[in-house]
Structure formats: C-alpha cells, structure tokens
Design an enzyme around this catalytic site. Structure first.
Site, short mmCIF file in Angstrom:
data_model
loop_
_atom_site.label_atom_id
_atom_site.label_comp_id
_atom_site.label_asym_id
_atom_site.label_seq_id
_atom_site.Cartn_x
_atom_site.Cartn_y
_atom_site.Cartn_z
N GLU A 23 0.77 -1.21 0.21
CA GLU A 23 0.41 -0.01 0.03
C GLU A 23 0.86 1.46 0.38
OE1 GLU A 23 -0.72 -2.90 2.45
OE2 GLU A 23 -1.99 -3.41 1.41
N HIS A 46 -10.29 -3.96 10.71
CA HIS A 46 -10.70 -4.21 9.80
C HIS A 46 -11.93 -3.45 9.39
CE1 HIS A 46 -8.42 -6.74 7.84
NE2 HIS A 46 -9.18 -6.89 6.73
#
Lengths: 333, 329
Positions: free
Chosen positions: B58, B128
């Site tokens: 990322e 998450h």
C-alpha cells in the site's frame, strides 16, 4: 568538454554549499542545512546523463541534485533563506527545493519517501509513450525503509524507467552503514531482479558512465537499475552538528575521508587555466546568488497558506456570523 | 425513474470519468476482478493499462500514484480496508497533501483515495472496522463521506476532477442504499457544500455518511412532536460552515451523529464550531463511538460501540427537553 562541464557542476555545488553554510552561521538561512560537500560527483555525473525533460527526486541532502539539474543558484539560495523569489516562493526551504520546469520533482525530507514517487512518475512517463526517465536519489539510510523495498519490487514488476541512485556516504546521521544494513545495498536490488552496480561516487566520470548506461537501459524499456555510489560526507549530517559536535567520527577518519575529493579528482583532468576560469566564473555567479538571497523580499505573512490547495476550497470558508440570540428567548411559552 | 444503488453510483461515476478523461487510471488490490464491485467492468472496458492490480504494497502504490500524478495522470487508488489508511498515512498526509504548498504552487497531485466499505461491516473485528475520516480532515486533506447514491456519484466525480488529493469514504452501512434518480441529471456535486435531507425547525441533526439514513428514520418517528432538520455535511473538509450556521439559526439546537471515536473526532469539531457561533437554545450533544474505542469482534459488542437510533433519540429528547415537557414553541 564533458570534463569541464562535470568539473563546473562539482565546483558549483561545492561553492554553493560553502556559502550556504556561511549564511546559516550568519542567520540568513533559518533552520540549517544538510550539506552535500564531498558527494557532488554523484549529482554531477548522474544529471549529466539526463535530458532536460527527464525528472528527478531528491533528498534532505539535495542541493547538489537540484543545482546539477539546472536550477538557478540565486533562486535556490533565496529558497534556503525563505524568500519570496525562491524556487518554491520560500514555502519549501532546503529540504523541499523543487523546480518542476526543470523536472526537479522536489527534495524530500522523509528518508526514502521519494523513491516510489520517482518510480511512479517513471511508470507514468513510459505509459504515456515517451522515453523520458526518472532518477530517484536516496542515501544509504533509505535502504532499510520498507517503502523503498516495496518500490523496488513494483518498479521492477512494471519495468518503470527509473534509475535508483543510492549515495552511500557511510552514515545515516551517526549510524554507520555497516551497523545498519544486513546483507548489502546491491543485494537488495538484485533480489528484485534489478541490475545493480557499485560506482566510485567521488569520480564524476565514473558516475556519468554508469548513469549513462542505466539511463539508456531505462529509455529502451529495460526497467530500473540501481547504482550504489560510494562517497564520503565531508561536512556534518546537519549544520546543527557544527555547534553540538556529537563526535561520532574521529579527526583522523575525517581526514582520510576527505583525502579523495571529487573536486580534485575532476579538477586534475583540466588544464589549470581552464579550471581557474571556471572557478572565477562560479565565484562571481555564487557571490551574486548570495547577494540576491540576502536582498530578496520575505514572503508576506498574509500569504502563509497560499498554494495549500491546487484547487481552491469551494466555497471559501465563511466565518460563522455573530448574531447573539437572547438566552432562552424562544422558550417563553 | 430508475433506482440507482450506492455501489453502482460509484462504479458509474468512475466509468463516466474514465470515458471522459483518458488520463484517469485506477490502482488497487484486486481491482481488475473488482472485489469491492466499484471497479466492475472497468478493466474490460478501459484495458489493463488503466486499471492496475497492485501487489499488497500500500505504501509504495500510494506514492506511485503521487509520482504519476506529478507528471500528468489522475489516479483513483482503492483501499479495501479503511485501516490501510493508517499504513499509507505518511504517503497521503505527509507526501501527496503537502506537495502543493511546499513547492510554492508548482505541484498538483490529483489523486482520489476511495474506501468502499469503511466503518464496521460487523464481525470484521478490530483491524477492519475503523472510520478514520477525522484524521484526514484534521490534517487538511479533502475528505468526503457521501450518504446517498446521487451524492456518491457527484462527489466522486468532483474528487476525480479536483487537482488535490481527496479521500472518499463510502461507508459499509451506505453501500446498500438505493435512490430514485434521473440518470441524465447526475452530475458533479461540489466539495464543501452540505445538504439538508429533511428540513425542520426544532433541532439540527448533523449526520455523517450511512448515519444520515438513521437520522432520517428518527426524524420520521418524531414527526409531529419534534421537527428535526437532517443536515449532511457530505464533505468533512472543507466543512460547509455556512450551511451549518444557517441550519443552526433555524433550529437553535444541535445533535451530531458521527460514526467515529468521540475524543478529537468530527463531532467535536461540529460542536466547537457551533459553540463559536450564536448561542444555542440548549447544550449540544454528540452521539459517537466511545472515546478511544477499538471495535470488538462479537456482533453484539461491535454494535454496542456504534452510534445509532437509540442514542440519537435520547440526545434529541435531551436537547429538546422543553418540547417534550410541553413547554415549547
């Protein structure tokens, strides 16, 4: 001719840094600088292998890269001094000097952070069908940053035309490369299938030769190459050390490091009269740059947040109007 | 009029803009097969050179986007998980966002970071389920949280056309929202303008993202007793302070419904903004996740940390106590 040009760039950076350090001491350059004295051959050799439309990213020790890519020393010095006519209008300073018209996408103050930026720019240039290339300059301290290794992987996968130029000056601030790097710098690149070459970073000719081959390979679609250019940092990590004197290297070691001086390596290749003519020209140019920076206007504090956004905020934030409502006025039944 | 779903609105906006502007490309994990559905069909329509599957790196691909943007492309970077923004915070907040100012206006970084499914998806546990929009608003990155499909379309279009980094949060709780829309009338929605979904006179409920639907449901329940105005800022930075002030002038009371942590959160900014304005008729309230919360796994625990209708109802009753007791307007 090429030798004279290379010498001129090395001497330009050397003279610029000497004057910049003086301006730090004089209080004209706020905050201090990270001088690149001793490492000029890397900037000179790599940038001599580039075209004007190629792009580079630089580091906190980036004056040499920006100047070697062609930046005006007067506007560069004014930037260090935080003045309005500086390259970045005084908004960036030493660690963020940029000149997009010359393909200098900015010096970057976070170690290793510009490597994926250069590689991403390279990928986009190739995707657009051009043969322009990008160079990412970074230090030995950057090779332990995860994002740099991620960028090596992605650059190799996507065959980004980027030349990865690691200036190994022996120290990440005070930490020796040997104490920081397991394995090797070349081995990091090779692990991703990136050709990697050790280069004498004190010899502008050697750097130019290696960079020219890497640039040609990138232009032809061959993808990234890493050059590990070894040099010695003559001066402090940061001018802060001139007063703090942290003492992580001995005088004897410094003397040994300075024994191989890129200015002398390249200067010895010129006829004395050629060399002195260049020196005289640069003295005049750089003295004028100092004068320009000293006399340049400071930015207007009212413009402090100019350019915060490229697309201005819409609507412009409106202060909440002061319309006093009487306490509990509406509760009266 | 056809029903447009929120997810389809995002997909349509991205496809329309890629068709209009050949410089728009997409980076992300599994975007070619469109795991999130936002990029469905785009790889086939525009080719693999415009829709790029990235390795799980990322930080690198976020800064690749910055570099590509600096030389003329416009990028949409999709993150599958909102917490990935913590990983790439340096690359967005400290790199992409700062280039314009630090370069003295030489640089533009037109990159949109899209988070389809931000916030809790229930039982996705601690790493998450975050909703870190307040962090980006705080550092000055343009931050967008559309609540309904037409805004999802219009705000994503504006984000893609903006020359600065923009983070677009598409809350998991909003992805299923559908709306009757005239497709021909869809267009860009400017960043920085709020929207009043329901007009009212007794209390302004500032609701963010999927919580707009909760606020509208509560407003409906209270109809006839309390007149609730539902104000959706749509863009958290820049915040439509003028629109907020106008709503507060109408109602004089404020409750904020915000699916993020309480301390230093977005709701705190709205309350502070209100406190700096004309005096309210009652002390304002905020309904948020708890201070410093980490969402636990078990569904009942997850839900216990999320702001919802019950908390909103209680807060509205508190700030409109006078009305409830029959002594009001």
């Amino acid at each position: 001719m090429a030798d004279a040009e290379l010498y001129r760039t090395v001497a330009l950076v050397r003279g610029f840094e000497r004057r910049a350090v003086e301006l730090v001491r004089a209080g004209v350059v706020p905050g201090g600088i990270h001088p690149c004295t001793g490492q000029e051959a890397v900037a000179a050799g790599v940038c001599a292998a580039l075209r004007p439309d190629d792009v580079v990213t630089s580091t906190h020790r980036g004056h040499g890269h920006v100047l070697a890519k062609g930046a005006d020393p007067a506007r560069m010095m004014a930037e260090l001094a935080g003045r309005e006519p500086g390259l970045n209008r005084g908004r960036g300073g030493s660690m963020h000097a940029a000149d997009f018209a010359l393909g200098v996408l900015g010096a970057n103050a976070m170690v290793g952070a510009a490597v994926p930026i250069a590689a991403g720019a390279a990928w986009a240039l190739r995707r657009a069908g051009s043969d322009r290339v990008a160079v990412a300059f970074f230090g030995d301290g950057a090779v332990n940053q995860g994002v740099v290794l991620e960028a090596f992987n992605l650059a190799a996968l996507w065959r980004a035309p980027v030349v990865l130029v690691c200036e190994n000056n022996g120290f990440a601030t005070s930490m020796r490369t040997a104490d920081a790097v397991a394995g090797s710098i070349l081995g990091r690149a090779r692990a991703f299938g990136i050709p990697a070459l050790a280069v004498d970073g004190t010899d502008p000719r050697a750097v130019l030769a290696a960079a020219s081959a890497a640039v040609a390979r990138a232009r032809a679609g061959g993808g990234p190459t890493l050059l590990e250019c070894a040099a010695y940092r003559f001066d402090a990590h940061h001018t802060w050390e001139h007063t703090a004197r942290p003492g992580y290297r001995s005088a004897a070691e410094e003397a040994a490091g300075r024994a191989r001086d890129p200015l002398e390596v390249q200067g010895a290749r010129l006829a004395p009269e050629v060399r002195s003519a260049i020196d005289a020209e640069l003295d005049e140019l750089l003295d004028a740059a100092v004068e320009f920076a000293r006399g340049a206007p400071h930015p207007d504090p009212a413009s402090a947040l100019d350019h915060l956004y490229a697309t201005p905020l819409v609507p412009v934030p409106v202060p909440v109007p002061v319309e006093p409502v009487p306490l509990h006025a509406t509760e009266v039944g | 009029m056809p029903k447009l779903s929120y997810l389809k609105a995002l997909n349509r906006a991205l496809g329309d803009e890629m068709a209009r502007d050949a410089s728009v490309c997409v980076f992300g994990e599994d975007v070619r097969v469109a795991v999130s559905n936002v990029t469905a069909g785009l790889a086939k329509r525009f080719g693999p050179q415009r829709v790029l599957d990235t390795p799980i790196s990322e930080q690198a691909f976020t800064s690749f986007a910055t570099g590509a943007a600096l030389v003329g492309l416009r990028l949409l970077v999709e993150f599958q998980i909102p917490s990935l923004l913590f990983l790439a915070f340096e690359q967005i907040a400290n790199q992409a966002h700062k280039f314009s100012l630090m370069s003295g206006g030489q640089a533009r970084v037109p990159v949109t970071y899209l988070l389809p499914g931000s916030g809790s998806r229930e039982a996705w546990a601690g790493q998450h389920s975050d909703h870190p929009y307040g962090l980006f608003a705080h550092v000055g990155v343009k931050t967008v949280v559309p609540a309904v499909p037409s805004d999802a379309y219009g705000l994503l279009l504006s984000a893609l056309r903006d020359d600065d980094p923009v983070v677009v949060f598409a809350p998991a709780g909003a992805l299923g929202v559908r709306e009757d829309v005239d497709l021909a009338a869809l267009g860009p929605v400017p960043l920085g303008r709020g929207r009043v979904h329901r007009a009212g006179t007794d209390v302004t409920v500032v609701a963010v993202g999927h919580l707009v639907q909760e606020a509208l449901a509560v407003a409906g329940e209270l109809a006839g007793r309390v007149s609730v105005e539902v104000f959706d800022p749509r863009t958290l930075h820049p915040l439509d302070r003028a629109g907020l002030a106008a709503s507060l002038r109408r109602t004089g009371r404020l409750v904020v419904l915000d699916d993020s942590n309480r301390s230093c959160g977005f709701a705190a900014e709205v309350l502070a903004t209100a406190a700096e304005g004309p005096r309210l008729r009652a002390a304002p309230r905020r309904v948020t996740r708890p201070e410093g919360a980490v969402l636990p796994f078990a569904p009942a625990l997850d839900r216990a940390c999320q702001p919802g209708r019950a908390g909103l109802l209680a807060a509205i009753e508190e700030v409109t106590g006078v009305l409830r007791e029959g002594g009001g307007t």
